[in-house]
Design an enzyme around this catalytic site. Sequence first.
Site, mmCIF file in Angstrom:
data_model
loop_
_atom_site.group_PDB
_atom_site.id
_atom_site.type_symbol
_atom_site.label_atom_id
_atom_site.label_comp_id
_atom_site.label_asym_id
_atom_site.label_seq_id
_atom_site.Cartn_x
_atom_site.Cartn_y
_atom_site.Cartn_z
ATOM 1 N N GLU A 1 -31.256 -71.452 -14.841
ATOM 2 C CA GLU A 1 -32.148 -72.601 -15.025
ATOM 3 C C GLU A 1 -33.150 -72.302 -16.135
ATOM 4 O O GLU A 1 -34.185 -71.665 -15.872
ATOM 5 C CB GLU A 1 -32.929 -72.882 -13.740
ATOM 6 C CG GLU A 1 -32.092 -73.205 -12.540
ATOM 7 C CD GLU A 1 -32.873 -74.048 -11.556
ATOM 8 O OE1 GLU A 1 -32.525 -75.225 -11.395
ATOM 9 O OE2 GLU A 1 -33.859 -73.550 -10.988
ATOM 10 N N GLY B 1 -37.454 -80.144 -14.869
ATOM 11 C CA GLY B 1 -38.432 -81.238 -14.857
ATOM 12 C C GLY B 1 -38.516 -81.962 -16.190
ATOM 13 O O GLY B 1 -39.327 -82.865 -16.361
ATOM 14 N N GLY C 1 -32.644 -80.879 -8.922
ATOM 15 C CA GLY C 1 -33.985 -81.041 -8.361
ATOM 16 C C GLY C 1 -34.284 -82.505 -8.087
ATOM 17 O O GLY C 1 -33.717 -83.111 -7.170
ATOM 18 N N ASN D 1 -31.945 -79.319 -4.369
ATOM 19 C CA ASN D 1 -33.256 -78.708 -4.147
ATOM 20 C C ASN D 1 -34.302 -79.823 -4.075
ATOM 21 O O ASN D 1 -34.759 -80.315 -5.089
ATOM 22 C CB ASN D 1 -33.552 -77.737 -5.305
ATOM 23 C CG ASN D 1 -34.938 -77.129 -5.199
ATOM 24 O OD1 ASN D 1 -35.584 -77.213 -4.156
ATOM 25 N ND2 ASN D 1 -35.400 -76.510 -6.280
ATOM 26 N N TRP D 2 -34.644 -80.184 -2.852
ATOM 27 C CA TRP D 2 -35.556 -81.324 -2.662
ATOM 28 C C TRP D 2 -36.984 -81.015 -3.114
ATOM 29 O O TRP D 2 -37.811 -81.923 -3.205
ATOM 30 C CB TRP D 2 -35.595 -81.725 -1.184
ATOM 31 C CG TRP D 2 -34.356 -82.364 -0.651
ATOM 32 C CD1 TRP D 2 -33.148 -82.482 -1.281
ATOM 33 C CD2 TRP D 2 -34.206 -82.972 0.634
ATOM 34 N NE1 TRP D 2 -32.253 -83.127 -0.470
ATOM 35 C CE2 TRP D 2 -32.883 -83.432 0.721
ATOM 36 C CE3 TRP D 2 -35.055 -83.158 1.730
ATOM 37 C CZ2 TRP D 2 -32.383 -84.076 1.856
ATOM 38 C CZ3 TRP D 2 -34.572 -83.798 2.865
ATOM 39 C CH2 TRP D 2 -33.239 -84.261 2.916
ATOM 40 N N LYS D 3 -37.269 -79.727 -3.309
ATOM 41 C CA LYS D 3 -38.650 -79.310 -3.626
ATOM 42 C C LYS D 3 -39.608 -79.856 -2.550
ATOM 43 O O LYS D 3 -39.210 -79.941 -1.394
ATOM 44 C CB LYS D 3 -39.035 -79.756 -5.036
ATOM 45 C CG LYS D 3 -38.016 -79.286 -6.072
ATOM 46 C CD LYS D 3 -38.522 -79.344 -7.470
ATOM 47 C CE LYS D 3 -37.432 -78.832 -8.392
ATOM 48 N NZ LYS D 3 -37.905 -78.623 -9.753
ATOM 49 N N HIS E 1 -36.869 -69.054 -7.597
ATOM 50 C CA HIS E 1 -37.010 -70.285 -8.392
ATOM 51 C C HIS E 1 -38.213 -70.126 -9.324
ATOM 52 O O HIS E 1 -39.224 -69.533 -8.943
ATOM 53 C CB HIS E 1 -37.194 -71.499 -7.474
ATOM 54 C CG HIS E 1 -37.087 -72.792 -8.230
ATOM 55 N ND1 HIS E 1 -38.115 -73.271 -9.000
ATOM 56 C CD2 HIS E 1 -36.063 -73.662 -8.368
ATOM 57 C CE1 HIS E 1 -37.728 -74.394 -9.575
ATOM 58 N NE2 HIS E 1 -36.479 -74.660 -9.210
#
Length: 256
Positions: free
Chosen positions: A168, A174, A235, A10-12, A98
């Site tokens: 998640e 993060g 991420g 998930n490159w965001k 998400h």
Amino acid sequence: MSKRILVVANWKMNPATLEEARNIAQKTRRIASRLTHTDVVICPPNVFISVGASRTKSANTYLGVQSVSPYVEEGPHTGEVGVHMLRDLGVEYVIAGHSEERARGDTDAEVSKKVEVIVNENITAIVCVGEQTRDDGGAYLETLSEQIRNSLANIQKRNTKNLVVAYEPIWAIGAKDAMNPEQIYETSLFVKKVLTDLFGQDVAMKVKVLYGGAVNAVNASDIIKIGKVDGLLVGRESVHMSGFGELLRIIDGINL
Ligand code: PGA
């Protein structure tokens, strides 16, 4: 034959340029092409979809996106991208619900609508669920169960072949550290139990349950081996190729 592991990148909202995006996608595909039982889903921002689209180099790299519109008909929906448009571009996976999208206002009802449009288009929905905080009394399990039930409210048993659930915990996304692998194991079993209640054991056994939140090359192996999840949603680390490449090779080296 070894069980296949699914890793979702998930490159965001990264990277900054098309050239960098092309680079990351190429490297990911090149590494993935040497893996024997790991499938990789690249989820770039929509503007970079073209870089993830080619499967010529690697049959086990798939294209995904991070979100989709709940609308199915073309029309006056400024800023939205329809699932049929994504399918036309070769998208095979879509992340739904998400926590970063939920934080911007998506409710369970909206997530379930998106899940419905995704699976109806015969695309695999990666449905994200996870508690905000943990409490000693275990109330977070009730929250989790409700979130799973509500987010999957519109999905029929026959469409569960297009379903992946990504657990998640929001507090780990993060963060510096991932959840510990024993807790991941317990919680993923709980997710499977809720799926069993909803769709029966046969389905619950087949639906892949992933873990996401601060996954990196150092903790990935234990998360798979001790956490016993079917894959990872990565991420930050997914756009840093030295770490992500190592992560993929480590995962692929695990004998399951
Ligand atoms: P992270 O994000 O790996 O950067 O913690 C995971 C996610 O949000 O999917």
